[in-house]
Design a protein around this motif. Structure first.
Motif, short mmCIF file in Angstrom:
data_model
loop_
_atom_site.label_atom_id
_atom_site.label_comp_id
_atom_site.label_asym_id
_atom_site.label_seq_id
_atom_site.Cartn_x
_atom_site.Cartn_y
_atom_site.Cartn_z
N PRO A 85 0.90 -1.09 -0.22
CA PRO A 85 0.12 -0.29 -0.11
C PRO A 85 0.63 1.95 -0.34
N ILE A 86 1.59 1.07 -1.64
CA ILE A 86 2.53 2.94 -1.42
C ILE A 86 2.11 4.08 -2.25
N TRP A 87 1.05 3.00 -3.23
CA TRP A 87 0.93 3.26 -4.51
C TRP A 87 -0.45 5.13 -4.03
N TYR A 88 -0.02 6.12 -4.57
CA TYR A 88 -0.78 7.06 -4.53
C TYR A 88 -1.72 7.29 -5.69
N TYR A 130 -5.65 13.03 -3.00
CA TYR A 130 -5.31 11.59 -3.76
C TYR A 130 -5.10 10.20 -2.52
N ILE A 131 -5.34 9.53 -3.29
CA ILE A 131 -5.27 8.07 -2.31
C ILE A 131 -4.29 7.38 -2.04
N ARG A 132 -3.88 7.04 -1.11
CA ARG A 132 -2.59 5.63 -1.01
C ARG A 132 -3.59 4.40 -0.76
N THR A 133 -2.70 3.69 -1.95
CA THR A 133 -3.15 2.49 -1.91
C THR A 133 -2.62 1.19 -2.51
#
Length: 397
Positions: free
Chosen positions: A241-244, A258-261
């Motif tokens: 879960p390091i993707w924005y 933005y969403i961290r996912t």
């Protein structure tokens, strides 16, 4: 049992005792919109399967020479049933946003569509319909018949901040390099492999381009298995879960931009399936925040993962061309899709035009058990800004 493995979901705090305004949402259902995942439901890579099996795993060579497995040509009887239902709906003067199975009866097609829904959600994940009468019916009746057909596969959700539940993939001359502001479907640029923010996406071809604009799809489960064998390091990076992901300004009051996912998730519960949620345009567009030190920049491992994922999808993809009157339905849970760049005919010829549906299938109706608070909501996913009402324009705007 560890929290990440539980089947139940909490009720989001902002949903407690909430009331959907009926004057804005006549069916009492509101698109839930984009939200971060429930981080305690995100599983570590070591718990993911070493290999996925079953009908969701397919290779392009399984279907390339056998279109009869995935192409359905509407029969005269089916076209007549769709036409009659559309005429009755138009005569009733119901707003297009109010269409539902109850006011668009398809007694003969219904059982077939129910089985198709299962095949899309739990099986190979795609179908191509042919023979939809767009040139005979015109855009308005075609939109009615198309949305009516879609109601048997899911609940339509809003696709942008303007509340479009009937979307239009068309070049509006917007600058495709301004990826922090512009949605690529409104340009003629290439779309890299991605999944839309709904359970099922539908595309109805109204007009073709002069050249390009062709479709590629791939089983993300086949991609997953390939990465497990060839680049497990990349796959691990994609499960973290390091993707924005950029919201591109399509946010309700108080929401972050933005969403961290993650890119790959596991379903909740035992033996959860691998779910993918990806669009590189929404990841690469966040430099305005990473340059300011608000979020981390993409690491070298992430940059490589983006390239390897796209190259793997391209290598394994099934190519298809949508002709006028074709409808493509895809599952976003385990299919990634792309399109080539295109060039339109010179005016006055019509520009390339696809009508798009985003359809939701909640858990209670066979949908996947997603690690998001709204997994049980009928209109889960999509894009909802505040109380923007649903609208169904007949052309791009």
């Amino acid at each position: 049992m560890a929290p990440a493995l539980t089947d139940s979901l909490p009720t989001a705090a902002h949903q407690l005792n909430s009331q959907v305004p009926i004057d804005i949402f006549p069916d009492g259902l509101k698109t839930t919109g984009q939200h971060p995942p429930l981080y305690d439901h995100i599983q570590p890579f070591d718990t993911f399967p070493k290999e996925i099996s079953g009908p969701t795993v397919w290779k392009a060579e399984d279907y390339r020479e056998t279109p009869e497995k995935w192409v359905h040509v509407f029969t005269e009887e089916q076209i007549e049933e769709l036409s009659n239902a559309a005429d009755a709906f138009l005569a009733a003067k119901i707003p297009l946003t109010g269409i539902s199975k109850s006011n668009f009866p398809l007694p003969k097609l219904a059982s077939y569509l129910q089985e198709l829904k299962k095949e899309i959600i739990d099986g190979r994940g795609f179908i191509l319909f042919k023979g939809f009468q767009v040139q005979k019916w015109g855009n308005h009746k075609s939109a009615v018949a198309y949305m009516g057909l879609g109601t048997y596969l899911g609940y339509f959700v809003s696709q942008n901040s303007r509340g479009h539940v009937l979307g239009h993939v068309k070049d509006l001359g917007e600058d495709s390099t301004q990826i922090d502001k512009v949605r690529i479907y409104r340009t003629n640029a290439r779309q890299f492999f991605h999944a839309d923010d709904s359970d099922i996406v539908g595309l109805l071809c109204i007009a073709r381009a002069l050249e390009g604009g062709e479709s590629d799809i791939v089983s993300s489960h086949h991609v997953y298995n390939t990465l497990q064998k060839e680049r497990p390091d990349v796959l691990r990076t994609l499960t973290e879960p390091i993707w924005y992901f950029d919201r591109k300004g399509e946010t309700s009051k108080g929401q972050e931009e933005y969403i961290r996912t993650s890119v790959f998730y596991l379903e909740r519960g035992e033996n959860g399936r691998v779910y993918s949620k990806w669009d590189p345009y929404y990841v690469r567009s966040l430099t305005r925040f990473s340059d300011a030190g608000i979020i981390p920049p993409l690491s070298p491992a992430q940059q490589e993962a983006i390239q390897v994922l796209e190259a793997t999808c391209n290598r394994l993809a099934l190519h298809m061309i949508l002709e006028v009157g074709d409808i493509q339905f895809l599952a976003n849970s385990h299919i990634l899709h792309a399109r080539t760049a295109y060039r339109d005919y010179a005016p006055p010829a019509p520009r390339r035009h696809l009508m798009r549906l985003w359809l939701a299938t909640p858990e209670s109706e066979g949908g996947w058990k997603l690690p998001f608070w709204d997994s049980n909501e009928k209109k889960r996913g999509g894009i909802q800004v505040d109380d923007q009402a649903p609208v169904a324009p007949l052309d791009a705007e």
